[in-house]
Design a protein around this motif. Structure first.
Motif, short mmCIF file in Angstrom:
data_model
loop_
_atom_site.label_atom_id
_atom_site.label_comp_id
_atom_site.label_asym_id
_atom_site.label_seq_id
_atom_site.Cartn_x
_atom_site.Cartn_y
_atom_site.Cartn_z
N GLY A 36 -6.62 0.85 -33.49
CA GLY A 36 -7.56 1.48 -32.46
C GLY A 36 -8.96 1.73 -32.64
N LYS A 37 -9.32 2.02 -33.79
CA LYS A 37 -10.62 2.06 -34.27
C LYS A 37 -11.13 0.71 -34.94
CE LYS A 37 -10.72 6.45 -33.44
NZ LYS A 37 -11.55 7.32 -32.66
N THR A 38 -10.35 0.23 -36.08
CA THR A 38 -11.09 -0.88 -36.91
C THR A 38 -10.28 -2.14 -36.68
OG1 THR A 38 -9.93 0.02 -38.62
CG2 THR A 38 -12.25 0.49 -38.54
N PHE A 39 -9.08 -1.80 -36.00
CA PHE A 39 -8.27 -3.13 -35.61
C PHE A 39 -7.36 -2.63 -34.55
CE2 PHE A 39 -4.04 -2.08 -36.98
CZ PHE A 39 -4.18 -1.24 -37.97
N ARG A 40 -6.78 -3.79 -33.88
CA ARG A 40 -6.07 -3.33 -32.75
C ARG A 40 -4.70 -4.07 -32.69
NH1 ARG A 40 -10.10 -4.30 -27.99
NH2 ARG A 40 -10.07 -6.52 -28.37
N TYR A 41 -3.67 -3.79 -32.18
CA TYR A 41 -2.50 -4.45 -32.02
C TYR A 41 -2.78 -5.25 -30.52
CZ TYR A 41 -0.57 -2.41 -36.16
OH TYR A 41 -0.51 -2.08 -37.57
N THR A 42 -2.41 -6.67 -30.60
CA THR A 42 -2.54 -6.99 -29.24
C THR A 42 -1.28 -7.99 -28.91
OG1 THR A 42 -3.53 -9.33 -29.78
CG2 THR A 42 -4.96 -7.75 -29.39
N GLU A 43 -1.01 -8.67 -27.86
CA GLU A 43 0.18 -9.11 -27.36
C GLU A 43 -0.04 -10.64 -28.58
OE1 GLU A 43 0.26 -10.35 -23.28
OE2 GLU A 43 0.84 -8.47 -22.82
N LYS A 44 -1.01 -11.00 -28.94
CA LYS A 44 -1.12 -12.19 -29.78
C LYS A 44 -1.06 -11.87 -31.32
CE LYS A 44 -3.94 -14.62 -26.57
NZ LYS A 44 -5.41 -14.81 -26.08
N GLY A 45 -0.92 -10.62 -31.50
CA GLY A 45 -0.88 -9.90 -32.95
C GLY A 45 -2.21 -9.19 -33.28
N PRO A 46 -1.98 -8.67 -34.36
CA PRO A 46 -3.25 -7.65 -34.81
C PRO A 46 -4.67 -8.41 -34.82
CG PRO A 46 -1.92 -8.19 -36.60
CD PRO A 46 -1.33 -8.87 -35.70
N GLU A 47 -5.60 -7.54 -33.93
CA GLU A 47 -6.94 -8.26 -34.07
C GLU A 47 -7.96 -7.29 -34.85
OE1 GLU A 47 -10.15 -9.06 -30.48
OE2 GLU A 47 -8.20 -8.02 -30.02
N GLY A 48 -8.80 -7.73 -35.71
CA GLY A 48 -9.74 -6.93 -36.27
C GLY A 48 -10.97 -6.68 -35.43
N LEU A 49 -11.53 -5.49 -35.53
CA LEU A 49 -12.81 -5.28 -34.74
C LEU A 49 -13.93 -4.93 -35.37
CD1 LEU A 49 -10.53 -2.33 -32.71
CD2 LEU A 49 -11.04 -4.80 -31.93
N MET A 50 -14.16 -5.36 -36.67
CA MET A 50 -15.30 -5.08 -37.52
C MET A 50 -16.10 -6.14 -37.88
SD MET A 50 -15.46 -1.79 -37.82
CE MET A 50 -15.20 -1.61 -36.06
#
Ligand code: FMN
Length: 220
Positions: free
Chosen positions: A130-144
C-alpha cells in the motif's frame, strides 16, 4: 513566472534527494563504507545541490519488526505504550526517507552469504504493502520505479558467474529481487570481491571499486 525567478530556478537545477545507508559492522576497517562514501562524493560532484540523508544502520540499528508494530500499523487506535510509539515514529521516518529518495547508495558486506541483518531490518520497514508496492489482480506491483539505486558490495571471496561459490551468493541477488519487487529494476552494483583472500587482493579490489565509483556517470 517572473523571468528572473525562472532563471534562478533553472540555474539551481531541480533539487534531488540522496539517501546514503551503511550497514557494515567493521567501522573504519569496512570496505563497503569506503566505497559507498566514494560513490556519494562522486554523485555530489556531478549533482550540485544534492540533498543527502545519511543513516548508519550499524551504529543506530533499526529494530527488528515486532508483532506489536505490525498490529499498530493496521489499527486506528492512536494510543500506544511509549516504546511502541517511538518505534512507530522511527519506522515512519525510515519509510519517508526511502520514498523521498531519488537516489539510494547502500554499502554492505556479504555476511554469512547474505546482507547484514541490520540492512534486512531496514528492508522490513520499507517493503510495505500500500506504500511501496501493492497487490493487484495481476499480482504484486512495485510503486518505487524511477529511483536510482547504487549498491557498494564487499565480499570476502569470489562469487561471479562460473565460480564454485556463485550459488551461495544471496546478498546481491536478494537485493536485486527486493528492489525489483518494489519497481526498481536495475540497481547499479560496484563490487569489491576477494577481500579476505589476502592483503594484495584486498588492495587491488578496493582500488578497482574506487576507480569505478569515481567514473560513475551522471545518470543511470
Ligand atoms: C560476520 C562476517 C561474515 C562474513 N561472511 C562472509 C561470507 O559468507 N562470504 C564471504 O565471501 N565473505 C564473508 N565475510 C567477509 C566480508 O564479506 C568481507 O570482510 C567484506 O569486506 C565485508 O564488508 P565490510 O568490510 O564493508 O564490512 C564475512 C565477514 C564477517 C565479518
Amino acid at each position: 513566472m517572473f523571468p528572473w525567478l525562472r532563471f534562478y530556478t533553472y540555474s539551481k537545477g531541480p533539487s534531488m534527494n540522496l539517501l546514503h545507508l551503511d550497514s557494515s559492522i567493521l567501522g573504519g576497517n569496512s570496505v563497503s563504507r569506503t566505497v559507498s562514501a566514494a560513490i556519494v562524493a562522486q554523485l555530489k560532484k556531478t549533482h550540485p545541490g544534492l540533498k543527502e540523508t545519511y543513516r548508519d544502520l550499524a551504529a543506530n540499528p533499526v529494530p527488528h519488526l515486532s508483532g506489536g508494530y505490525l498490529a499498530a500499523l493496521q489499527s486506528t487506535e492512536g494510543q500506544h505504550e511509549a516504546s511502541l510509539q517511538a518505534d512507530l515514529a522511527l519506522g515512519g521516518k525510515v519509510l519517508e526517507e526511502f520514498i523521498a529518495a531519488d537516489i539510494l547508495v547502500i554499502g554492505l558486506g556479504l555476511y554469512n552469504f547474505t546482507v547484514p541483518s541490520q540492512l534486512k531490518a531496514w528492508i522490513d520497514r520499507i517493503a510495505i504493502a500500500g506504500k511501496t508496492f501493492r497487490y493487484t489482480e495481476k499480482g504484486p506491483e512495485g510503486l518505487m520505479g524511477g529511483k536510482r539505486v547504487i549498491l557498494a558490495i564487499a565480499r570476502g571471496g569470489f562469487y561471479g558467474p562460473g565460480m564454485p561459490a556463485a550459488p551461495y551468493e544471496h546478498g546481491e541477488t536478494y537485493l536485486r529481487a527486493v528492489f525489483g519487487f518494489l519497481g526498481i529494476a536495475n540497481p547499479e552494483v560496484i563490487l569489491a570481491e576477494g577481500i579476505a583472500i589476502g592483503p594484495e587482493q584486498r588492495e587491488k579490489s578496493i582500488k578497482a571499486a574506487l576507480e569505478q565509483a569515481a567514473g560513475l556517470p551522471l545518470a543511470a
